[in-house]
Design a protein around this motif. Structure first.
Motif, short mmCIF file in Angstrom:
data_model
loop_
_atom_site.label_atom_id
_atom_site.label_comp_id
_atom_site.label_asym_id
_atom_site.label_seq_id
_atom_site.Cartn_x
_atom_site.Cartn_y
_atom_site.Cartn_z
N ALA A 1 0.82 -1.21 0.00
CA ALA A 1 0.00 0.00 0.00
C ALA A 1 0.85 1.26 0.00
O ALA A 1 0.51 2.26 -0.64
CB ALA A 1 -0.93 -0.01 1.21
N ASN B 1 -3.84 5.46 -5.23
CA ASN B 1 -4.59 4.22 -5.48
C ASN B 1 -4.68 3.88 -6.97
O ASN B 1 -5.70 3.36 -7.45
CB ASN B 1 -6.00 4.29 -4.88
CG ASN B 1 -5.98 4.42 -3.37
OD1 ASN B 1 -5.12 3.86 -2.71
ND2 ASN B 1 -6.92 5.17 -2.83
N ASP C 1 -7.32 1.93 -11.58
CA ASP C 1 -7.70 1.99 -10.16
C ASP C 1 -7.48 0.64 -9.49
O ASP C 1 -7.74 -0.42 -10.08
CB ASP C 1 -9.16 2.39 -10.02
CG ASP C 1 -9.41 3.84 -10.44
OD1 ASP C 1 -8.54 4.67 -10.16
OD2 ASP C 1 -10.46 4.11 -11.04
N PRO D 1 -7.88 0.07 -2.41
CA PRO D 1 -6.89 0.28 -1.33
C PRO D 1 -7.08 -0.67 -0.15
O PRO D 1 -6.12 -0.96 0.56
CB PRO D 1 -7.15 1.75 -0.92
CG PRO D 1 -8.54 2.05 -1.38
CD PRO D 1 -8.74 1.24 -2.62
N ASN E 1 -2.81 3.35 6.20
CA ASN E 1 -3.99 2.91 5.47
C ASN E 1 -5.24 3.09 6.31
O ASN E 1 -6.33 2.68 5.93
CB ASN E 1 -3.84 1.44 5.04
CG ASN E 1 -4.74 1.09 3.88
OD1 ASN E 1 -4.87 1.86 2.94
ND2 ASN E 1 -5.37 -0.06 3.95
#
Length: 396
Positions: free
Chosen positions: A208, A214, A237, A240, A368
């Motif tokens: 991440a 993202n 895309d 996440p 995150n």
């Protein structure tokens, strides 16, 4: 005449016995010679499968750039191995990479020669005539929390954009994944025909912290005999919530570091009774003792981690388990992954002039947005009159 016949038979036996039945990777020449010897004892079908296995291992079983380096790496991988072992290794590599190939299946990759050139032959199955490469991407694996993967399927097409028809090829196909210009991963496969299923990119394989906004970029290349086709897609895309997020580092080091010169009282091992000294030696200068409460050092440490002042946090420690500052502040595997720390409670558990133990309860939020509640024990030691964190232990 009889002596001549015996001599001839002996020479033939000697020649046969010199053939190698295992790989000799001392040099490129001995590698090629030993592989040729091994192949010569096989049936025609087995020779083809043996060559296919070598190609699978050279292309997907080693990490190297360029044919020469790949060949050297292959030699190191299979040195001393016999035909059955090499076939078994190729089976494992094919299965691991999702390649539709098996050593027990009929020949499927055409004429494979890891030592030869790749110039087109009259019947070369890899001399596929195409105009360009198309890419189709589909999000998959949505079980209510968003997609968990992306299926990426390349197709060779003609001038009109229609998929061309071909079979029996072994086109090396490479997927590269980027974000903000930084390469994140590389995958390889073989396109045997234009029904190629492509690549399944799992978001859990992507860190991440490496993904910007993202979004990812992908590039796929397909290598035919005459040309390498490439196609890219930008700004795809990703979910996440499905990306890989490392855990906050947990270290099982000793809670309190004792002075190596201290004399331990067996009846009370947690206390020191003095140090062994030479009566003839001059009295050393007593080290400066810290005057601050050790829990204040832990409080400052957690506040610095929370504000991402990682240099100040690292300077307040002397913990070998955390390694260098680069390791300590790593954004994927170190304290650089922390976004915020919310301290609930800090108490001094034990303390003497040289060492202390502090308990802390706090919540850690990563970048995150995930929050973890922790109970930790910090070991501290006195260094030039200051408390330094020397150990760190997560409690159940």
């Amino acid at each position: 005449m009889k002596k001549f016949s015996l001599l001839l038979m002996f020479s033939l036996l000697l020649f046969t016995s010199c053939k190698k039945d295992s790989v000799d990777a001392t040099t490129t020449q001995t590698l090629q010679s030993s592989i040729n010897d091994m192949a010569s004892s096989l049936t025609t079908i087995k020779q083809i499968k043996f060559n296919e296995a070598l190609y699978i291992l050279k292309t997907f079983g080693v990490e190297a750039e360029g044919d020469v380096n790949e060949l050297k790496a292959l030699g190191q991988l299979i040195n001393g191995k016999k035909v059955p072992e090499i076939l078994s290794m190729a089976d494992d590599v094919a299965q691991k990479n999702g390649i539709e190939w098996a050593s027990t299946a009929p020949p499927s990759l055409g004429e494979m020669n890891i030592f030869g050139d790749e110039t087109a032959k009259e019947s070369d199955p890899n001399d596929v005539k195409a105009n360009s490469l198309n890419l189709a991407t589909t999000l998959t694996g949505d079980a209510g929390n968003g997609p968990t993967a992306m299926q990426i399927v390349p197709r060779l097409v003609d001038n009109a954009g229609r998929p061309i028809v071909f079979t029996g090829a072994a086109l090396e196909t490479i997927l590269e994944v980027f974000s903000n210009g930084v390469k994140l991963s590389t995958a390889k496969n073989l396109m045997l025909d234009n029904n190629f299923r492509g690549f399944n990119l799992k978001f859990s394989s992507l860190l991440a912290s490496k993904i910007v906004d993202n979004k990812i970029d992908i590039t796929v290349s397909v290598k035919t005999t005459a040309k390498t086709f490439k196609m890219s897609k930008i700004g795809l895309d990703v979910n996440p919530n499905a990306l890989k997020v490392p855990e906050v580092p947990k270290t099982d080091s000793t809670m309190v570091v004792q002075d190596p010169n201290a004399v331990i009282d067996p009846a009370n091992p947690t206390r020191t009774t003095g140090t062994v000294t030479d009566p003839n030696a001059t009295t050393p200068t007593q080290p400066k003792q810290p005057t601050a409460d050790p829990k204040s050092t832990v409080s400052k440490f957690l506040n610095n981690v929370s504000s991402q002042n990682l240099k100040a946090a690292f300077d307040s420690s002397s913990n070998p388990s955390w390694g260098s500052y680069e390791s300590f502040s790593n954004p994927t595997s170190g304290f650089g992954a922390v976004k915020n720390v919310s301290v609930k409670n800090i108490t001094t558990n034990a303390s003497n002039p040289n060492a202390a133990s502090v308990n802390a309860t706090y919540d850690v939020t990563d970048k995150n947005g995930r929050t973890t509640s922790l109970k930790a024990t910090f070991g501290l030691k006195s260094v030039n009159g200051e408390w330094k964190i020397s150990s760190y232990k997560i409690n159940p």
